[in-house]
Design a protein around this motif. Structure first.
Motif, mmCIF file in Angstrom:
data_model
loop_
_atom_site.group_PDB
_atom_site.id
_atom_site.type_symbol
_atom_site.label_atom_id
_atom_site.label_comp_id
_atom_site.label_asym_id
_atom_site.label_seq_id
_atom_site.Cartn_x
_atom_site.Cartn_y
_atom_site.Cartn_z
ATOM 1 N N GLU A 1 3.062 -8.986 7.400
ATOM 2 C CA GLU A 1 2.521 -9.636 6.196
ATOM 3 C C GLU A 1 1.399 -8.797 5.598
ATOM 4 O O GLU A 1 1.327 -8.592 4.383
ATOM 5 N N ARG B 1 2.902 -5.745 3.897
ATOM 6 C CA ARG B 1 3.526 -6.082 2.613
ATOM 7 C C ARG B 1 2.467 -6.396 1.558
ATOM 8 O O ARG B 1 2.609 -6.020 0.391
ATOM 9 N N SER C 1 1.094 -3.153 0.323
ATOM 10 C CA SER C 1 2.044 -2.496 -0.580
ATOM 11 C C SER C 1 2.039 -3.158 -1.950
ATOM 12 O O SER C 1 2.074 -2.482 -2.985
ATOM 13 N N SER D 1 9.051 -0.971 -0.438
ATOM 14 C CA SER D 1 8.914 -1.643 0.854
ATOM 15 C C SER D 1 8.865 -3.156 0.740
ATOM 16 O O SER D 1 8.778 -3.847 1.758
ATOM 17 N N LEU D 2 8.938 -3.700 -0.487
ATOM 18 C CA LEU D 2 8.842 -5.150 -0.669
ATOM 19 C C LEU D 2 10.211 -5.817 -0.548
ATOM 20 O O LEU D 2 11.201 -5.299 -1.075
ATOM 21 N N TRP E 1 4.770 -13.661 2.177
ATOM 22 C CA TRP E 1 5.977 -12.861 2.016
ATOM 23 C C TRP E 1 6.952 -13.161 3.147
ATOM 24 O O TRP E 1 8.158 -13.121 2.979
ATOM 25 N N THR F 1 13.627 -9.771 7.790
ATOM 26 C CA THR F 1 12.904 -8.852 6.913
ATOM 27 C C THR F 1 13.376 -7.432 7.179
ATOM 28 O O THR F 1 13.290 -6.937 8.298
ATOM 29 N N THR G 1 13.465 -3.317 6.974
ATOM 30 C CA THR G 1 12.530 -2.194 6.903
ATOM 31 C C THR G 1 13.242 -0.903 6.529
ATOM 32 O O THR G 1 12.610 0.152 6.465
#
Length: 469
Positions: free
Chosen positions: A40, A43, A46, A93-94, A164, A284, A286
């Motif tokens: 988190e 993110r 970012s 990266s989101l 996120w 999630t 990556t």
């Protein structure tokens, strides 16, 4: 009596099992909470970085429109290009829906490439046209809208309106309701607040990006060039065939599992695989990888991780990227331009056909300088332009072509190069002359058939590498 003892033993065993289960789930939940909080924070960083760079983009575009000095505008366009690249890196990266990430990523690339195009023109003494100024104003408006949307999401985030990522909870109820084939589901990891923001504001704005007119400018990602229908080899491949080929090409992907597969349309239809670390239950991703739906060609790769201290230099990174390209189906590629930034080497490669460098067939590789891992790859330009070419023999010798150069240029290197024309609709066989005038280094392209000067690029050598204007 025996029955009482039996039930007592069963009760004790059940109590012990429940205690073990409770301790185990508590440990897993705590461990998952720590991992989720770390992710988190990453993110959030970012997202904040992206918002900062987009704010700088719209500010520099506004200054470029306001200035009456071409020299000042060159400075502003250089800043726009730098911030656009940084915003795209942070944005990648989101965990966003494909329709949002594709459109927004494309917009950021267009901003960077359009600013670089203006920078090249003004460095060559060509002033901004009214059409270019109109496009610059359009980009400024769109980047301002994007920043407003980002700022609204950031405000909601700071108020605690959403995360996120929510930590997955391990429990008997969750186990009983676990789907057989879990896939990436934004609603499963995001609160209703962020879902509403994405589906309402950002997604609507992304649709606006897709409806923006085609840009006509001299840049490697310009729409009028990339809309050329690619000449891909091979027949249609299924999603399963694409993933099997993907994992055969990239053995390191054994560390990942697929959480989502999207079919992306456009000029180059692809399967987009979103990957999460193996051995975790997180949805999630990556890493993101794209494969063409025709022929199963590797299009792009993007992996995010924390970097260690550099142990490799740029030349070693170039060799690593070259070997990677050959392994994934792009042989005979040679490095052209490169740059080092924040522990990463960004290297551009072009196809070598015989003794000719074929610049339209380009690919880019991002190499981590701590251990040489390839973290990024993009072959869209190669796949769009590559085809079997029968290159003509040059009508002029290198010495004859040299007659078209400025006598003050001190030539240090010459080679044959195939370059796109300025309209992006054709190609020219040229001699590429590298030389110096004073302290400045230039690449001058002389047509190998007519002797005409086709293009001039200034070569900028900085501490981080080399790039052109």
């Amino acid at each position: 009596m025996r029955r009482v003892v039996t039930w007592l033993a069963v009760s004790l065993l059940g109590t012990f099992g429940l205690a073990v289960w409770t301790a185990w789930t508590y440990h897993l939940n705590e461990h998952n909470r720590l991992l989720a909080n770390a992710l988190e924070a990453e993110r959030q960083r970012s997202f904040v970085d992206m918002a900062h760079h987009v704010e700088q983009i719209q500010t520099m575009l506004a200054k470029g429109l306001a200035t009456g000095s071409e020299r000042q505008n060159m400075r502003y366009m250089a800043d726009v290009n730098r911030h656009a690249a940084a915003a795209f890196t942070a944005f990648s990266s989101l965990p966003l829906p494909a329709e949002v990430s594709t459109a927004t990523g494309k917009f950021l690339q267009q901003v960077g490439d359009f600013s670089l195009s203006l920078l090249r023109d003004e460095a060559a003494g060509r002033s901004m046209t009214e059409a270019e100024r109109a496009e610059l104003e359009r980009l400024r408006r769109e980047s301002a809208n994007l920043y407003q949307q980002l700022n609204a999401i950031l405000t909601q985030y700071n108020r605690g309106g959403f995360r996120w990522h929510r930590p997955a909870q391990f429990s008997l109820a969750a186990l009983l309701h676990m789907p057989e084939n879990p896939v990436f589901n934004p609603e499963a990891t995001q609160s209703p607040a962020v879902a509403a923001l994405l589906d309402g504001g950002w997604a609507q704005m992304a649709t606006g990006f897709e409806q923006m007119p085609v840009f006509i400018y001299d840049g490697p990602f310009s729409d009028h060039v990339s809309q050329t229908p690619p000449a891909l080899t091979g027949g249609p491949v299924t999603r399963e065939e694409a993933e099997a080929r993907l994992r055969a090409l990239l053995p390191d992907l054994a560390r990942y599992r697929t959480v989502e597969v999207a079919e992306v349309e456009g000029n180059l239809p692809t399967y987009t695989f979103r990957l999460a670390p193996a051995g975790t239950s997180s949805q999630t991703y990556t890493a993101t990888v794209e494969m063409t739906r025709q022929g199963g060609h590797l299009v792009s790769l993007l992996t995010e991780r924390v970097l260690g201290s550099p142990t490799l230099d740029l030349e070693q990174a170039k060799a690593i990227g070259q070997e990677f390209l050959a392994r994934v189906g792009y042989p005979d590629m040679v490095p052209t331009f490169a740059q080092v930034q924040d522990g990463l080497a960004f290297v551009a490669y072009a196809l070598r056909q015989g003794d000719v460098i074929v610049y339209p067939d380009q690919a880019k590789v991002k190499v981590a300088l701590d251990n040489g891992e390839v973290l990024g790859f993009d072959a869209r330009q190669y796949l769009t332009h590559h085809r079997q070419r029968t290159l003509p023999a040059p009508r002029l010798t290198a010495d004859q072509a040299r007659a078209g150069l400025n006598p003050s240029l001190e030539v240090s290197r010459v080679q044959l190069a195939l370059i796109p024309d300025l309209a992006g609709t054709g190609e020219h066989l040229t001699y590429e002359f590298q030389g110096k005038m004073g302290e400045d280094i230039f690449l001058v392209y002389i047509n190998a058939e007519t002797g005409a000067e086709e293009q001039i690029l200034q070569l900028i050598e900085a501490d981080g590498g080399t790039f052109t204007l």
